[in-house]
Design a protein around this motif. Structure first.
Motif, PDB file in Angstrom:
ATOM      1  N   SER A 212      -2.448 -11.247  -1.751  1.00  0.00           N
ATOM      2  CA  SER A 212      -3.847 -11.135  -2.178  1.00  0.00           C
ATOM      3  C   SER A 212      -4.239  -9.681  -2.415  1.00  0.00           C
ATOM      4  N   SER A 213      -3.757  -8.778  -1.537  1.00  0.00           N
ATOM      5  CA  SER A 213      -4.057  -7.352  -1.719  1.00  0.00           C
ATOM      6  C   SER A 213      -3.453  -6.830  -3.010  1.00  0.00           C
TER       7      SER A 213
ATOM      8  N   SER B   5      -5.468  -8.229  -6.051  1.00  0.00           N
ATOM      9  CA  SER B   5      -6.796  -7.656  -6.239  1.00  0.00           C
ATOM     10  C   SER B   5      -6.741  -6.213  -6.717  1.00  0.00           C
ATOM     11  N   ARG B   6      -5.644  -5.482  -6.421  1.00  0.00           N
ATOM     12  CA  ARG B   6      -5.562  -4.084  -6.789  1.00  0.00           C
ATOM     13  C   ARG B   6      -4.851  -3.851  -8.122  1.00  0.00           C
TER      14      ARG B   6
ATOM     15  N   GLN C 246      -9.927 -12.556 -11.431  1.00  0.00           N
ATOM     16  CA  GLN C 246      -8.583 -12.661 -10.883  1.00  0.00           C
ATOM     17  C   GLN C 246      -8.090 -14.098 -10.956  1.00  0.00           C
TER      18      GLN C 246
ATOM     19  N   SER D  17     -14.029  -5.813   1.570  1.00  0.00           N
ATOM     20  CA  SER D  17     -13.601  -4.946   0.483  1.00  0.00           C
ATOM     21  C   SER D  17     -12.088  -4.995   0.295  1.00  0.00           C
ATOM     22  N   THR D  18     -11.645  -4.583  -0.890  1.00  0.00           N
ATOM     23  CA  THR D  18     -10.213  -4.554  -1.195  1.00  0.00           C
ATOM     24  C   THR D  18      -9.474  -3.601  -0.281  1.00  0.00           C
ATOM     25  N   ARG D  19     -10.070  -2.435  -0.034  1.00  0.00           N
ATOM     26  CA  ARG D  19      -9.424  -1.460   0.845  1.00  0.00           C
ATOM     27  C   ARG D  19      -9.330  -1.994   2.273  1.00  0.00           C
TER      28      ARG D  19
ATOM     29  N   LYS E  43      -9.120  -5.094   3.194  1.00  0.00           N
ATOM     30  CA  LYS E  43      -8.105  -6.149   3.240  1.00  0.00           C
ATOM     31  C   LYS E  43      -6.703  -5.546   3.299  1.00  0.00           C
ATOM     32  N   ALA E  44      -6.483  -4.473   2.554  1.00  0.00           N
ATOM     33  CA  ALA E  44      -5.179  -3.813   2.603  1.00  0.00           C
ATOM     34  C   ALA E  44      -4.915  -3.245   3.991  1.00  0.00           C
TER      35      ALA E  44
END
Length: 549
Positions: free
Chosen positions: A348-349, A352-353, A359, A373-375, A377-378
């Protein structure tokens, strides 16, 4: 000397029960786990399987760990987990029957030395931790248990000659209940409390009503194990611990207030006259009544517990939070389920990036509620890799560096490398900001679009547990496609450079991007391969792996 023998007998009995538990776990570990998974689809099945497995394993703590692992991994609804704990309470009463029959009625103490000797020979003649050694350990533990019983019986016989039971004649039963509760909570064993009480009862140190009150308290005292473990655990662990407490408080009130005052008439109605059999019968009876009363209330109780424990911080690796770091059937199923979630989060990370909205929603893993947020989640994915690494290293050490946790550890490291490759890929994207030609932008978009099919296939694999029968062929095909597409991309860029369509600098940048993308996908394939391989293997008794075929 009799007091020394008494306490020595307790110590021998406790270590024998621990050794017996370990041997039974090795002999029936994976089979017991599979049985629990097959028979816990209904409240009745959960109660029966909890009682049966506890009677076999002689450890409600071990069954409790299995319950927590299956609840955490989504294999078992909460109300069925509570049902299993009710059954476990009933299953523990089997210890009293075994002690009474083997230790007091059949007088098998003469077999204790031969059993210990035979078991010891089998253990030392079989290296490793295989089934034969576990069978030897089982025989040794049974002999040690009988020996401990014999030591305690002899010591109590001497003590009873110097002990005046009249000193307890005026003691209220509630005080004996409290004594049984405190003692069981201290030694963390209702079995040992039952053994001591049976010894005292057999030598007329205490009366049957006094012994019954102690046993009621002992059942209540054993709730301290799960309560202490649940204080810092996850929400599901707190719920199971609280359900265990509610049930034991209910059965204690039932036994003390409704059954104990009428104990002589109750036993006469059932035709029970022997005091030892009467005590273990009373123990089984009030637990059975408690199970029958509570079983229709499992779902309402589960719903209420879910309302009580909702504001609990969710750990990154929730499936591992309630499981000891050991590569046993419990640790294995929890670790494999946790890796599945971790793999989905990494996918997923990456999605999304690399792929802008809208998506494709390749996978929809569960995230902690405060992670948006994406960050963030990473970071959760990276933290999950670190926590799984810590668990697997500890499990490998605890299981003498067995193959299973080490293989899954390779998969976790592959996911860490994939996350690092993602960072490298984004660095390459920043270098490509100077690429202005429509040709190269189109090439890069096409390159990403090509590998989307690989991510989709990996997402499909991550949803299957156990893996599909053709997983090896699927991953080999994907690996070949990744290599072919990268090579074809490089050849095409060289052609563009030879035709002076693009500059050498631009060609170097886009080839570096393609190489970083290839490395990322290969790391993901490696992690998926290790995970699928481990699922397709059967767990041996020593915790290592061997092909199921």
């Amino acid at each position: 000397m009799s007091w020394l023998g008494f306490f020595a007998g307790i110590g021998i009995f406790l270590i024998a029960m621990q050794t017996l538990e370990q041997a039974l776990q090795r002999l029936s570990g994976k089979g017991m786990r599979n049985l629990l998974q097959r028979t816990t689809h209904s409240p009745v099945g959960s109660v029966l399987s909890g009682g049966f497995s506890t009677a076999i394993l002689q450890s409600s703590s071990m069954v409790g760990l299995m319950v927590l692992a299956m609840v955490g991994s989504g294999l078992l609804p909460l109300y069925n987990a509570i049902g299993m704990m009710l059954g476990a309470n009933l299953g523990t009463t089997m210890t009293g029957w075994l002690v009474t029959i083997l230790g007091f009625k059949l007088s098998l103490s003469v077999a204790s030395i031969p059993l210990m000797g035979l078991g010891g020979l089998v253990m030392v003649s079989n290296t490793g931790h295989g089934r034969r050694k576990a069978a030897g350990q089982l025989a040794f533990a049974l002999g040690l248990l009988l020996f401990g019983l014999d030591v305690m019986k002899d010591s109590v016989a001497v003590l009873s000659e110097r002990f005046d039971p009249g000193m307890f004649a005026d003691a209220p039963l509630w005080l004996l209940l409290v004594i049984g509760c405190v003692f069981a909570a201290i030694i963390q064993s209702s079995s040992a409390t039952m053994l001591i009480t049976l010894n005292a009862l057999s030598h007329d140190v205490i009366s049957l009503p006094m012994a019954a009150a102690i046993i009621v308290g002992a059942d209540l005292g054993t709730t301290s194990t799960l309560l202490l473990g649940g204080m810092t655990g996850t929400a599901n662990k707190k719920r199971v611990a609280m359900a265990h407490l509610v049930f034991n408080v209910f059965t204690a009130v039932l036994a003390y207030a409704l059954l104990l005052p009428f104990l002589p008439d109750l036993l006469a109605w059932f035709g029970m006259s022997d005091p030892l059999y009467s005590l273990v019968f009373f123990h089984s009876l009030f637990n059975l009544i408690g199970v029958l009363v509570m079983m229709p209330l499992l779902k309402p109780l589960a719903r209420r517990l879910e309302q009580w424990f909702v504001h609990v911080a969710e750990p990154t690796c929730a499936f591992l939070a309630d499981v000891p770091a050991r590569w046993d059937p419990i640790g294995q199923v929890a670790a494999l389920r946790q890796f599945q979630i971790l793999f989905q989060r990494v996918l997923s990370s990456i999605e999304s990036r690399l792929y802008p909205p809208p998506q494709r929603a390749l996978t929809e893993p569960s995230w902690p509620v405060d992670v948006q947020s994406t960050r963030a989640k990473a970071q959760v994915a990276q933290q999950g890799c670190a926590e799984m690494t810590q668990f697997l290293v500890a499990a490998s050490t605890a299981n003498h560096h067995s193959e299973g946790p080490l293989q899954l550890l390779h998969g976790v490291r592959a996911l860490q490398y994939a996350l690092q490759a993602l960072e490298d890929l984004q660095d390459e994207q920043e270098h490509m900001e100077g690429v202005t030609t429509a040709l190269l932008k189109g090439e890069l978009e096409q390159r990403l679009e090509q590998e989307l099919s690989v991510l989709e296939a990996l997402a499909q694999s991550a949803r299957q547990m156990p893996p599909a029968a053709d997983w090896r062929a699927t991953l080999e095909r994907l690996d070949g496609q990744i290599a072919q597409r990268h090579d074809a991309f490089v050849v095409r860029q060289y052609q563009f450079g030879a035709d002076n369509t693009i500059t050498v600098t631009d060609m170097t940048v886009v080839i570096g991007f393609s190489k970083a993308l290839e490395q990322l996908l290969r790391h993901l394939l490696k992690g998926c391969r290790d995970w699928c391989e481990l699922q397709s293997l059967s767990v041996n008794e020593d915790g290592s792996t061997a092909s199921s075929s």
